[in-house]
Design an enzyme around this catalytic site. Structure first.
Site, PDB file in Angstrom:
ATOM      1  N   ASP A   1      -0.106  -0.342  -4.353  1.00  0.00           N
ATOM      2  CA  ASP A   1      -1.533   0.224  -4.654  1.00  0.00           C
ATOM      3  C   ASP A   1      -1.630   1.317  -3.967  1.00  0.00           C
ATOM      4  O   ASP A   1      -1.399   1.550  -2.780  1.00  0.00           O
ATOM      5  CB  ASP A   1      -2.427  -0.944  -3.776  1.00  0.00           C
ATOM      6  CG  ASP A   1      -3.820  -0.640  -4.092  1.00  0.00           C
ATOM      7  OD1 ASP A   1      -4.197   0.551  -4.789  1.00  0.00           O
ATOM      8  OD2 ASP A   1      -4.722  -1.291  -3.535  1.00  0.00           O
TER       9      ASP A   1
ATOM     10  N   LYS B   1       0.761  -1.308  -0.153  1.00  0.00           N
ATOM     11  CA  LYS B   1      -0.069  -0.040   0.109  1.00  0.00           C
ATOM     12  C   LYS B   1       0.920   1.214   0.034  1.00  0.00           C
ATOM     13  O   LYS B   1       1.576   1.423   0.910  1.00  0.00           O
ATOM     14  CB  LYS B   1      -0.871   0.112   1.082  1.00  0.00           C
ATOM     15  CG  LYS B   1      -2.158  -0.952   1.234  1.00  0.00           C
ATOM     16  CD  LYS B   1      -3.091  -0.619   0.475  1.00  0.00           C
ATOM     17  CE  LYS B   1      -4.338  -1.529   0.221  1.00  0.00           C
ATOM     18  NZ  LYS B   1      -5.366  -1.042  -0.568  1.00  0.00           N
TER      19      LYS B   1
ATOM     20  N   LYS C   1     -13.170  -7.800  -7.355  1.00  0.00           N
ATOM     21  CA  LYS C   1     -13.641  -8.264  -6.042  1.00  0.00           C
ATOM     22  C   LYS C   1     -15.041  -9.165  -6.210  1.00  0.00           C
ATOM     23  O   LYS C   1     -15.810  -8.105  -6.127  1.00  0.00           O
ATOM     24  CB  LYS C   1     -13.460  -7.280  -5.048  1.00  0.00           C
ATOM     25  CG  LYS C   1     -12.267  -6.636  -4.861  1.00  0.00           C
ATOM     26  CD  LYS C   1     -11.966  -5.411  -3.762  1.00  0.00           C
ATOM     27  CE  LYS C   1     -10.915  -4.939  -3.206  1.00  0.00           C
ATOM     28  NZ  LYS C   1     -10.250  -4.101  -3.957  1.00  0.00           N
TER      29      LYS C   1
ATOM     30  N   GLU D   1      -1.300  -0.115  -9.034  1.00  0.00           N
ATOM     31  CA  GLU D   1      -2.762  -0.083  -9.053  1.00  0.00           C
ATOM     32  C   GLU D   1      -3.391   1.195  -8.776  1.00  0.00           C
ATOM     33  O   GLU D   1      -3.203   1.968  -7.726  1.00  0.00           O
ATOM     34  CB  GLU D   1      -3.220  -1.263  -8.039  1.00  0.00           C
ATOM     35  CG  GLU D   1      -4.743  -1.413  -7.881  1.00  0.00           C
ATOM     36  CD  GLU D   1      -4.751  -2.643  -6.573  1.00  0.00           C
ATOM     37  OE1 GLU D   1      -3.887  -3.716  -6.955  1.00  0.00           O
ATOM     38  OE2 GLU D   1      -5.718  -2.697  -6.176  1.00  0.00           O
TER      39      GLU D   1
ATOM     40  N   ASP E   1      -9.099  -0.395  -9.942  1.00  0.00           N
ATOM     41  CA  ASP E   1      -9.607  -1.289  -8.646  1.00  0.00           C
ATOM     42  C   ASP E   1     -10.829  -0.209  -8.397  1.00  0.00           C
ATOM     43  O   ASP E   1     -12.010  -0.412  -8.704  1.00  0.00           O
ATOM     44  CB  ASP E   1      -8.638  -1.455  -7.341  1.00  0.00           C
ATOM     45  CG  ASP E   1      -9.436  -2.094  -6.350  1.00  0.00           C
ATOM     46  OD1 ASP E   1     -10.413  -2.435  -6.465  1.00  0.00           O
ATOM     47  OD2 ASP E   1      -8.765  -2.080  -5.341  1.00  0.00           O
TER      48      ASP E   1
HETATM   49 MG    MG Z   1      -6.619  -1.720  -4.355  1.00  0.00          MG
END
Ligand code: MG
Length: 338
Positions: A170, A141, A248, A196, A224
């Site tokens: 991400d 992250k 997802k 991402e 995403d």
């Molecule tokens: Mg993500």
């Protein structure tokens, strides 16, 4: 479909072991609703409704209200109508045979898993542990700390990777154009599988900016938050997005429809957990095993994020074999969260 179906709802709150630091701010616990439905012929289906508000779509309160209005024994047709607007309901109906569309058929024997690394320096220790467990893909992250600090840490993280291992970054939409360009320069010709969501999807000109960055840099980009809703997914397929689609399944209203569109377009897909319990996790994995395209490591390396709650959350493993997915018993997770 006119027969009554028994529906039991079980709201849950699962605290994270440590609050997650994301570009959207800290996140301390996962909230959602498990549901167990029993069709008139006795077939049982489990489902998980766990939207993420930062991702758009319906809020958990709206989902709860819609389910409560149905009462404990709605007709199958009423549930099917409700499933057109709520994430997670259709899969439960499919498992119980109320939805005539059967659950997906698996096409492979195993899938590799990407580990999830925390933001900041804590990523170093977690990456070492995950590599020892056998993980060869990890997602870090970023967009949380100052950019110079994170770029210095990037070098330290990449230095830990053995040959063939890859890092995903991400940003959760945290960067502007200049910051994204700085990162994409730094990522070029490094073992970075993709970056991402570099740009916030609802910012002005985000679509053109994302398409421009994807065209101008050799690093693969992934969407995403930009594809949180199924009509966004269709729009990005229509734009011919050249990068990865992070999907997802738990957050989708109609997973079979979305998967069919992605497969028809020959899209590059990474399946991901939405930090849900073993019930949604297992159903999300089913889609990864049923995906006909290239197999990229799935973003299901999240089990250890939750404190306690044995049985409700899946184990942290670098690979899932189909035999182990089949052994996951949704009833166990249901009972664990009683
Ligand atoms: Mg993500």
């Amino acid at each position: 479909m006119d027969a009554p179906v028994e529906v039991v709802l079980r709201p849950y709150r699962l605290p994270f072991r440590t609050p997650l630091r994301t570009a959207h701010g800290p996140w301390t616990e996962r909230e959602g609703i498990l549901l167990r439905i029993v069709a008139a012929d006795g077939r049982v289906g489990y489902g998980e409704i766990a939207p993420i508000e930062a991702f758009g779509g319906r809020s958990l309160a709206e989902c709860t209200a819609a389910l409560s209005r149905l009462g404990p024994t709605p007709k199958g047709a009423e549930l099917m109508a409700c499933a057109d607007t709520l994430p997670g309901l259709r899969t439960a109906l499919s498992e119980a045979g109320v939805d005539p569309v059967a659950p997906p058929a698996r096409l492979r024997d195993h899938v590799a898993v990407a580990a999830l690394l925390p933001a900041g320096r804590a990523a170093l220790g977690v990456l070492r542990e995950r590599l020892d467990l056998g993980f060869r893909v990890a997602k870090w992250k970023v967009g949380v700390d100052p950019i110079a600090d994170e770029l210095a840490l990037l070098d330290d993280l990449l230095a830990l990777l053995p040959g063939g291992a890859r890092l995903r970054l991400d940003a959760n939409g945290a960067w502007d154009r200049r910051q994204a360009e700085r990162w994409l320069d730094a990522a070029a010709e490094r073992p970075i599988e993709y970056v991402e969501q570099p740009i916030e999807p609802r910012s002005r000109g985000a679509e053109d900016l994302l398409l421009g960055l994807a065209a101008d840099y050799p690093v693969t980009l992934a969407l995403d938050e930009s594809i949180a809703e199924e009509n966004d997914l269709d729009a990005w397929l229509g734009r011919g997005w050249p990068g990865v689609f992070v999907v997802k399944p738990t957050l989708l209203v109609n997973p079979p429809r979305a998967m069919a569109r992605l497969a028809k377009a020959g899209a590059s897909v990474v399946f991901s957990s939405a930090l849900e319990t073993a019930i949604g996790f297992r159903q999300g994995l089913h889609w990864a095993f049923a995906w006909p395209g290239e197999a990229r490591a799935v973003g299901f390396g999240v089990g250890s994020l939750f404190a306690g709650s044995a049985g409700a959350v899946p184990p942290l493993v670098p690979f899932w074999r189909w035999a182990d997915v089949e052994r996951m018993n949704p009833e166990e997770a249901w009972n664990a969260l009683r």
